[in-house]
Scaffold this active site. Structure first.
Site, PDB file in Angstrom:
ATOM      1  N   HIS A 298      -2.244 -17.784  -9.060  1.00  0.00           N
ATOM      2  CA  HIS A 298      -1.090 -16.939  -8.710  1.00  0.00           C
ATOM      3  C   HIS A 298      -0.269 -17.715  -7.672  1.00  0.00           C
ATOM      4  O   HIS A 298      -0.304 -17.434  -6.481  1.00  0.00           O
ATOM      5  CB  HIS A 298      -1.554 -15.593  -8.158  1.00  0.00           C
ATOM      6  CG  HIS A 298      -0.426 -14.741  -7.654  1.00  0.00           C
ATOM      7  ND1 HIS A 298       0.587 -14.297  -8.485  1.00  0.00           N
ATOM      8  CD2 HIS A 298      -0.124 -14.287  -6.424  1.00  0.00           C
ATOM      9  CE1 HIS A 298       1.446 -13.587  -7.763  1.00  0.00           C
ATOM     10  NE2 HIS A 298       1.049 -13.578  -6.507  1.00  0.00           N
TER      11      HIS A 298
ATOM     12  N   ARG B   6       1.603 -16.173   5.390  1.00  0.00           N
ATOM     13  CA  ARG B   6       1.985 -17.499   5.869  1.00  0.00           C
ATOM     14  C   ARG B   6       3.141 -17.371   6.848  1.00  0.00           C
ATOM     15  O   ARG B   6       4.157 -16.750   6.534  1.00  0.00           O
ATOM     16  CB  ARG B   6       2.382 -18.389   4.691  1.00  0.00           C
ATOM     17  CG  ARG B   6       2.521 -19.857   5.092  1.00  0.00           C
ATOM     18  CD  ARG B   6       2.595 -20.729   3.860  1.00  0.00           C
ATOM     19  NE  ARG B   6       2.541 -22.135   4.189  1.00  0.00           N
ATOM     20  CZ  ARG B   6       2.405 -23.110   3.291  1.00  0.00           C
ATOM     21  NH1 ARG B   6       2.277 -22.806   2.026  1.00  0.00           N
ATOM     22  NH2 ARG B   6       2.388 -24.371   3.652  1.00  0.00           N
TER      23      ARG B   6
ATOM     24  N   ASP C 202       2.649 -11.218 -12.446  1.00  0.00           N
ATOM     25  CA  ASP C 202       3.238 -12.352 -13.174  1.00  0.00           C
ATOM     26  C   ASP C 202       3.327 -12.034 -14.672  1.00  0.00           C
ATOM     27  O   ASP C 202       4.324 -12.328 -15.334  1.00  0.00           O
ATOM     28  CB  ASP C 202       2.395 -13.613 -12.966  1.00  0.00           C
ATOM     29  CG  ASP C 202       2.131 -13.886 -11.495  1.00  0.00           C
ATOM     30  OD1 ASP C 202       3.103 -14.018 -10.734  1.00  0.00           O
ATOM     31  OD2 ASP C 202       0.954 -13.949 -11.101  1.00  0.00           O
TER      32      ASP C 202
ATOM     33  N   ALA D 291       0.829  -1.210   0.000  1.00  0.00           N
ATOM     34  CA  ALA D 291       0.000   0.000   0.000  1.00  0.00           C
ATOM     35  C   ALA D 291       0.859   1.255   0.000  1.00  0.00           C
ATOM     36  O   ALA D 291       0.520   2.246  -0.654  1.00  0.00           O
ATOM     37  CB  ALA D 291      -0.948  -0.008   1.202  1.00  0.00           C
TER      38      ALA D 291
ATOM     39  N   ASN E 120      -2.779 -12.896  -0.776  1.00  0.00           N
ATOM     40  CA  ASN E 120      -2.668 -14.318  -1.135  1.00  0.00           C
ATOM     41  C   ASN E 120      -3.290 -15.248  -0.088  1.00  0.00           C
ATOM     42  O   ASN E 120      -3.333 -14.902   1.076  1.00  0.00           O
ATOM     43  CB  ASN E 120      -1.191 -14.671  -1.340  1.00  0.00           C
ATOM     44  CG  ASN E 120      -0.671 -14.079  -2.635  1.00  0.00           C
ATOM     45  OD1 ASN E 120      -1.350 -14.141  -3.655  1.00  0.00           O
ATOM     46  ND2 ASN E 120       0.508 -13.489  -2.596  1.00  0.00           N
TER      47      ASN E 120
END
Length: 343
Positions: A197, A102, A169, A27, A141
């Site tokens: 993705h 993650r 990508d 951001a 994600n």
């Protein structure tokens, strides 16, 4: 004459644009570009809504101060908040960057469960508070599946209004081909990112055109190295995010922000004639045999803020196998995520 003079000074109504995860590093790279008109237009006034979790509000205040200090002519108001009812009200565009990252030792299933909770809540907020015409871009994600969960949680908003980011990508693939040919990236057109993705994505250059010395040629003719295009090129694009993390100790931010701008600008202003870009969109009814009810990255053209999957592209056996591998991963992700929706 008086009427014409008045008309010159009548500006468009401000649009309301939300960025979530607004205190984060993507951001921080993104907000200035939006606020100075790179995405929605230099003459389009904006109200920026910045959503983040409560502990990040002090940081968000600093971001607001910086945006104010840029003294940008089209930025009418900046509203920082940790409340969804404020953040999602009457939105024209929503860029959902924030998600649960993650952590070490975290199972993929646990990551999906945490993000289902976030994107179910945000989907419901879109459904309840946003305009029904809102355009929603999911960046956080796992972006494809998070996007699907948000769309399923906002039944009154058309599924076509939701997309996820695979433009990073796509840009990476363009850049790799351009660098290999020693040319500018803007003369590499119509690369495709198929699927998720993730590292199963398929960067496809079979339909790519490269302008070499004023003449359009295929990527294979321009690069003159089929083994690279079918091998290291694909793995480099697939693994690029991990390579950036390894080098920077942080995930892609500047390039992600630029891709978000490209994606949303193309939704707002459309794609050029005979050109297409890559976006994760709703797969139901697609012409390429991809399973239904997924958010899957396809080649799309855009006109009047409406995307259309490019039809009639010939898919060879090499491509088919890679397209199927990424759809298998997405089906598994979807089924796991949907099992958490009712929890």
């Amino acid at each position: 004459r008086t009427y014409l003079l008045l008309n010159c000074y009548m500006q468009a109504e401000p649009i309301r644009v939300l960025v979530t995860g607004a205190a984060g590093q993507i951001a921080y790279s993104l907000l200035y570009s939006i606020a100075k008109g790179d995405v929605f237009g230099k003459d389009q006034p904006l109200v920026l809504l910045l959503l983040d979790i409560t502990p990040m509000l002090p940081v968000l205040e600093g971001v607001v101060m910086e945006l104010q200090d840029c003294a940008l002519p089209i930025l009418r108001e900046v509203i920082p908040t940790d409340k969804e009812d404020i953040a999602f009200k009457d939105l024209d565009a929503a860029i959902l960057v924030g998600s649960m990252p993650r952590r070490e030792g975290m199972e993929r299933k646990d990551l999906l469960k945490a993000n289902v909770a976030i994107f179910k809540s945000q989907g419901q907020a879109l459904d309840k508070y946003a305009k029904k015409t809102v355009k929603v871009l999911v960046v956080g994600n796992p972006a494809n599946t998070n996007c699907l969960i948000a769309a399923k949680s906002a039944p009154s908003i058309p599924k076509e209004n939701f997309s996820c980011l695979t433009r990073l990508d796509h840009n990476r693939a363009c850049s790799q081909v351009a660098t290999r040919c020693g040319i500018s990236a803007n003369v590499v057109k119509n690369v495709i990112i198929w699927g998720n993705h993730s590292s199963t994505q398929y960067p496809d250059v079979h339909h790519c055109k490269v302008n070499v010395q004023g003449k359009d040629v295929t990527a294979f003719d321009a690069v003159k190295d089929d083994a690279w295009l079918k091998g290291d090129f694909i793995s480099t694009v697939q693994q690029r995010g991990a390579a950036v993390i390894k080098a920077r100790k942080l995930s892609s931010a500047m390039s992600a922000a630029k891709a978000i701008c490209d994606h949303m600008r193309d939704i707002w202003t459309g794609t050029a004639e005979a050109e297409f870009i890559s976006m994760g969109v709703y797969s139901t009814g697609n012409p390429y045999g991809v399973p239904e009810d997924l958010i899957y990255s396809f080649p799309v053209s855009i006109k009047d803020k409406t995307w259309k999957i490019v039809e009639g592209l010939v898919i060879n056996d090499f491509s088919r196998a890679k397209m199927d591998a990424t759809s298998t991963e997405l089906v598994e992700e979807r089924d796991t995520a949907v099992s958490f929706l009712g929890v």
